[in-house]
Design a protein around this motif. Structure first.
Motif, PDB file in Angstrom:
ATOM      1  N   VAL A  22       0.862  -1.182   0.000  1.00 11.86           N
ATOM      2  CA  VAL A  22       0.000   0.000   0.000  1.00 11.86           C
ATOM      3  C   VAL A  22       0.898   1.231   0.000  1.00 11.86           C
ATOM      4  O   VAL A  22       1.688   1.418   0.930  1.00 11.86           O
ATOM      5  N   TYR A  23       0.811   2.057  -1.042  1.00 11.42           N
ATOM      6  CA  TYR A  23       1.664   3.246  -1.170  1.00 11.42           C
ATOM      7  C   TYR A  23       3.120   2.927  -0.880  1.00 11.42           C
ATOM      8  O   TYR A  23       3.776   3.603  -0.093  1.00 11.42           O
ATOM      9  N   GLY A  24       3.598   1.845  -1.486  1.00  5.47           N
ATOM     10  CA  GLY A  24       5.023   1.538  -1.357  1.00  5.47           C
ATOM     11  C   GLY A  24       5.406   0.831  -0.060  1.00  5.47           C
ATOM     12  O   GLY A  24       6.546   0.437   0.112  1.00  5.47           O
ATOM     13  N   GLU A  25       4.470   0.667   0.875  1.00  5.88           N
ATOM     14  CA  GLU A  25       4.815  -0.061   2.105  1.00  5.88           C
ATOM     15  C   GLU A  25       4.260  -1.484   2.031  1.00  5.88           C
ATOM     16  O   GLU A  25       3.073  -1.692   1.763  1.00  5.88           O
ATOM     17  N   LYS A  26       5.145  -2.446   2.276  1.00  5.87           N
ATOM     18  CA  LYS A  26       4.719  -3.832   2.262  1.00  5.87           C
ATOM     19  C   LYS A  26       4.022  -4.151   3.583  1.00  5.87           C
ATOM     20  O   LYS A  26       4.578  -3.852   4.656  1.00  5.87           O
ATOM     21  N   VAL A  27       2.822  -4.704   3.520  1.00  2.99           N
ATOM     22  CA  VAL A  27       2.056  -4.944   4.748  1.00  2.99           C
ATOM     23  C   VAL A  27       1.455  -6.356   4.750  1.00  2.99           C
ATOM     24  O   VAL A  27       1.320  -6.988   3.706  1.00  2.99           O
ATOM     25  N   ILE A  28       1.125  -6.806   5.947  1.00  2.00           N
ATOM     26  CA  ILE A  28       0.346  -8.036   6.098  1.00  2.00           C
ATOM     27  C   ILE A  28      -1.089  -7.607   6.421  1.00  2.00           C
ATOM     28  O   ILE A  28      -1.308  -6.832   7.353  1.00  2.00           O
ATOM     29  N   THR A  29      -2.026  -8.087   5.641  1.00  2.00           N
ATOM     30  CA  THR A  29      -3.430  -7.754   5.903  1.00  2.00           C
ATOM     31  C   THR A  29      -4.047  -8.867   6.739  1.00  2.00           C
ATOM     32  O   THR A  29      -3.849 -10.057   6.458  1.00  2.00           O
ATOM     33  N   ALA A  45      -0.564  -4.886   9.344  1.00  2.86           N
ATOM     34  CA  ALA A  45       0.660  -4.940  10.144  1.00  2.86           C
ATOM     35  C   ALA A  45       1.849  -4.751   9.208  1.00  2.86           C
ATOM     36  O   ALA A  45       1.764  -5.066   8.021  1.00  2.86           O
ATOM     37  N   LYS A  46       2.925  -4.250   9.770  1.00  5.78           N
ATOM     38  CA  LYS A  46       4.174  -4.158   9.022  1.00  5.78           C
ATOM     39  C   LYS A  46       4.571  -5.545   8.547  1.00  5.78           C
ATOM     40  O   LYS A  46       4.457  -6.511   9.299  1.00  5.78           O
ATOM     41  N   PRO A 101       1.850  -2.533  14.072  1.00 10.05           N
ATOM     42  CA  PRO A 101       0.969  -1.915  13.082  1.00 10.05           C
ATOM     43  C   PRO A 101       1.758  -1.294  11.932  1.00 10.05           C
ATOM     44  O   PRO A 101       2.877  -0.819  12.120  1.00 10.05           O
ATOM     45  N   ALA A 102       1.155  -1.289  10.759  1.00  6.51           N
ATOM     46  CA  ALA A 102       1.762  -0.652   9.589  1.00  6.51           C
ATOM     47  C   ALA A 102       1.514   0.855   9.644  1.00  6.51           C
ATOM     48  O   ALA A 102       0.791   1.339  10.526  1.00  6.51           O
ATOM     49  N   PHE A 103       2.107   1.578   8.717  1.00  3.32           N
ATOM     50  CA  PHE A 103       1.882   3.015   8.497  1.00  3.32           C
ATOM     51  C   PHE A 103       2.211   3.858   9.734  1.00  3.32           C
ATOM     52  O   PHE A 103       1.592   4.899   9.971  1.00  3.32           O
ATOM     53  N   GLY A 104       3.141   3.383  10.533  1.00  4.58           N
ATOM     54  CA  GLY A 104       3.559   4.183  11.680  1.00  4.58           C
ATOM     55  C   GLY A 104       2.518   4.346  12.784  1.00  4.58           C
ATOM     56  O   GLY A 104       2.702   5.128  13.710  1.00  4.58           O
ATOM     57  N   GLU A 105       1.426   3.597  12.707  1.00  2.55           N
ATOM     58  CA  GLU A 105       0.409   3.673  13.780  1.00  2.55           C
ATOM     59  C   GLU A 105       1.011   3.141  15.072  1.00  2.55           C
ATOM     60  O   GLU A 105       1.871   2.268  15.061  1.00  2.55           O
ATOM     61  N   GLU A 106       0.501   3.655  16.183  1.00  2.00           N
ATOM     62  CA  GLU A 106       1.057   3.224  17.451  1.00  2.00           C
ATOM     63  C   GLU A 106       0.510   1.875  17.900  1.00  2.00           C
ATOM     64  O   GLU A 106       1.199   1.079  18.496  1.00  2.00           O
ATOM     65  N   ARG A 107      -0.767   1.668  17.645  1.00  2.00           N
ATOM     66  CA  ARG A 107      -1.333   0.374  18.030  1.00  2.00           C
ATOM     67  C   ARG A 107      -2.434  -0.036  17.060  1.00  2.00           C
ATOM     68  O   ARG A 107      -2.931   0.787  16.288  1.00  2.00           O
ATOM     69  N   PHE A 108      -2.780  -1.333  17.176  1.00  2.00           N
ATOM     70  CA  PHE A 108      -3.869  -1.837  16.339  1.00  2.00           C
ATOM     71  C   PHE A 108      -5.197  -1.295  16.873  1.00  2.00           C
ATOM     72  O   PHE A 108      -5.310  -0.964  18.060  1.00  2.00           O
TER      73      PHE A 108
END
Ligand SMILES: *Cc1c(COP(=O)(O)O)cnc(C)c1O
Ligand code: SF4
Length: 442
Positions: free
Chosen positions: A385-392, A410-411, A424-431
């Motif tokens: 998503v926008y260049g960041e690889k994530v686990i959905t 998640a990252k 969490p992905a996108f620099g979020e602090e928590r889920f």
């Protein structure tokens, strides 16, 4: 109504062997001294039992030690961490007393996270101020029930997450003697539609004992489904065919179905080799004759079933036999998880590759799913998503039902084997669910 046996095979005499007696089994006595010593060391910590049916029909002895059913039944050296193995090996070599061995075994067991996913703290309900220690109520519609007489098992899977109750860590054991309390609880909770008998294995009980638990439930209109979690189909199919009270069990199944409730046998299978014997075929045919459905579930385990072909074969074979594939689980964070765990990302690859090659009839299966403290979390896949690889991910079941089926991210982490290792992905602090979880009373 009777359930005609199809081609009931003559049963072998039931015999089970343990750590004390396994050397009487010729195939096991033929193992190297090294392997037998490893069994002795690990078998003092993790439960070990093997029966004649498993020896004669499920393990392919020519493939040992790589045979999947052997791996899932017999303790292996690497199931303990090296320092744990060495400590126990040292005691055995110097002929330590059984007291010393037991003490060491308990220390190692406590290191193996005997009760993962907050099972002790979170999920035990109360009725009239009494804690129902043999009940877990985590998701609104389903109650898990651990009848006290069902707390052992036909198998002692080496990866079992219920293993503490088989090794006598009694204070950690869940179980309940009385159904009255359960019924009182269910009357107060009409949102509960499903009751899942689990253990151990409820099919270890005599039919009369099982009937005493199940019959009172048939009077409750709020209960729609009775599920029985069992490994008996795989490890002792004679429970449903030629055991003394097998016919009585089939009549009890008839009665449950006739009461208008759905009866679901939740069969635990780990490998297609468990699905190939005439004894299993007989058992499945008889159960299906009662009107019960058989759904299947298994964890994904390194050394046992960590490849897509095995899963695709297993699901196809289950459907051939009239069973409904239901869950693929991830190895829980307990016991020998370091030995069995498959990373989440690899698990998703295996699931996807297996799912792709079976028809929609097999695709009733859901997974890979982690039964964690907040709920059952499914790994939906890897994306960018926008260049960041994530686990959905998403919840299949949530402690709060509102969490269910909302994708979250998640990252990317190729090595994570359990959901609590993810961030969490996108620099979020928590889920999104974490704040609420921290305050969850039950
Ligand atoms: C898996 C599970 C259930 C049942 O969930 P379903 O999605 O209905 O199969 C119920 N309670 C607990 C604690 C569970 O882990
Ligand atoms: S069948 Fe289930 S409860 Fe029994 S030993 Fe295996 S994992 Fe544990």
């Amino acid at each position: 109504m009777t359930s005609p046996p199809v081609h009931i095979t003559s049963p072998p005499k039931y015999r089970a062997y343990t750590l004390q007696t396994y050397r009487q089994v010729p195939q096991m006595n033929a193992l190297s001294e090294d392997e037998k010593f490893a069994i002795d060391v690990v078998g003092n910590v993790l439960p070990f039992k093997i029966n004649q049916y498993v020896i004669d029909h499920l393990i392919h002895w020519g493939d040992v030690p790589n045979d999947p059913i052997y791996r899932l039944t017999v303790p292996q050296r690497d199931m303990l961490l090296p320092h744990q193995f060495d400590m126990m090996a040292h005691l055995l070599r110097r002929g330590a007393s059984s007291d010393e061995i037991r003490k060491m075994a308990n220390e190692i067991r406590l290191d193996l996270n005997p009760h993962p996913a907050g099972q002790l703290e979170y999920n035990v309900p109360t009725v009239n101020g009494v804690r129902l220690t043999g009940v877990q109520h985590k998701y609104p519609e389903t109650v898990l029930f651990f009848p006290s007489q069902g707390q052992t098992c036909h198998a002692y899977c080496t990866f079992c997450f219920r293993w503490p109750q088989f090794v006598g860590m009694d204070e950690l054991k869940f179980a309940m003697k009385e159904t009255e309390l359960l019924i009182a609880y269910l009357r107060e909770h009409p949102e509960v539609t499903d009751i899942l008998f689990t253990g151990g294995d409820p099919m270890i009980m005599k039919t009369s004992a099982f009937a005493s638990y199940v019959e009172p439930l048939l009077e409750l209109d709020t209960i729609h489904t009775i599920r029985i979690g069992t490994k008996a189909l795989s490890y002792h199919p004679y429970r449903f065919t030629t055991d003394n009270d097998a016919d009585d069990m089939m009549r009890l199944f008839d009665k449950i179905v006739a009461s208008g409730k759905h009866l679901a046998i939740m069969g635990h299978f780990n490998h297609p080799n468990e699905l190939s014997t005439p004894a299993l075929e007989d058992a499945v045919a008889r159960i299906r004759n009662t009107g019960a459905q058989i759904r299947t579930q298994s964890p994904l385990m390194r050394h046992i079933n960590a490849d897509a072909q095995t899963w695709a074969r297993m699901w196809r074979r289950q459907v051939d036999l009239g069973m409904i594939p239901y869950y693929m689980f991830l190895a829980r964070d307990t016991g020998a998880q370091h030995y069995f765990a498959v990373p989440l990302v690899e698990a998703w690859h295996i699931f996807r590759e297996a799912y792709q090659q079976v028809s929609g009839i097999c695709r009733t299966v859901r997974g890979p799913s982690a039964s964690a403290t907040p709920g059952k979390i499914q790994v939906l896949g890897v994306s960018e998503v926008y260049g960041e690889k994530v686990i959905t991910l998403r919840f299949l079941q949530g402690r709060n039902p509102d969490w269910v089926h909302r994708p979250f991210f998640a990252k990317y982490d190729e090595n994570a084997t359990w959901v609590d290792e993810l961030v969490p992905a996108f620099g979020e602090e928590r889920f999104f669910f974490e704040e609420e979880l921290a305050f969850a009373p039950n």
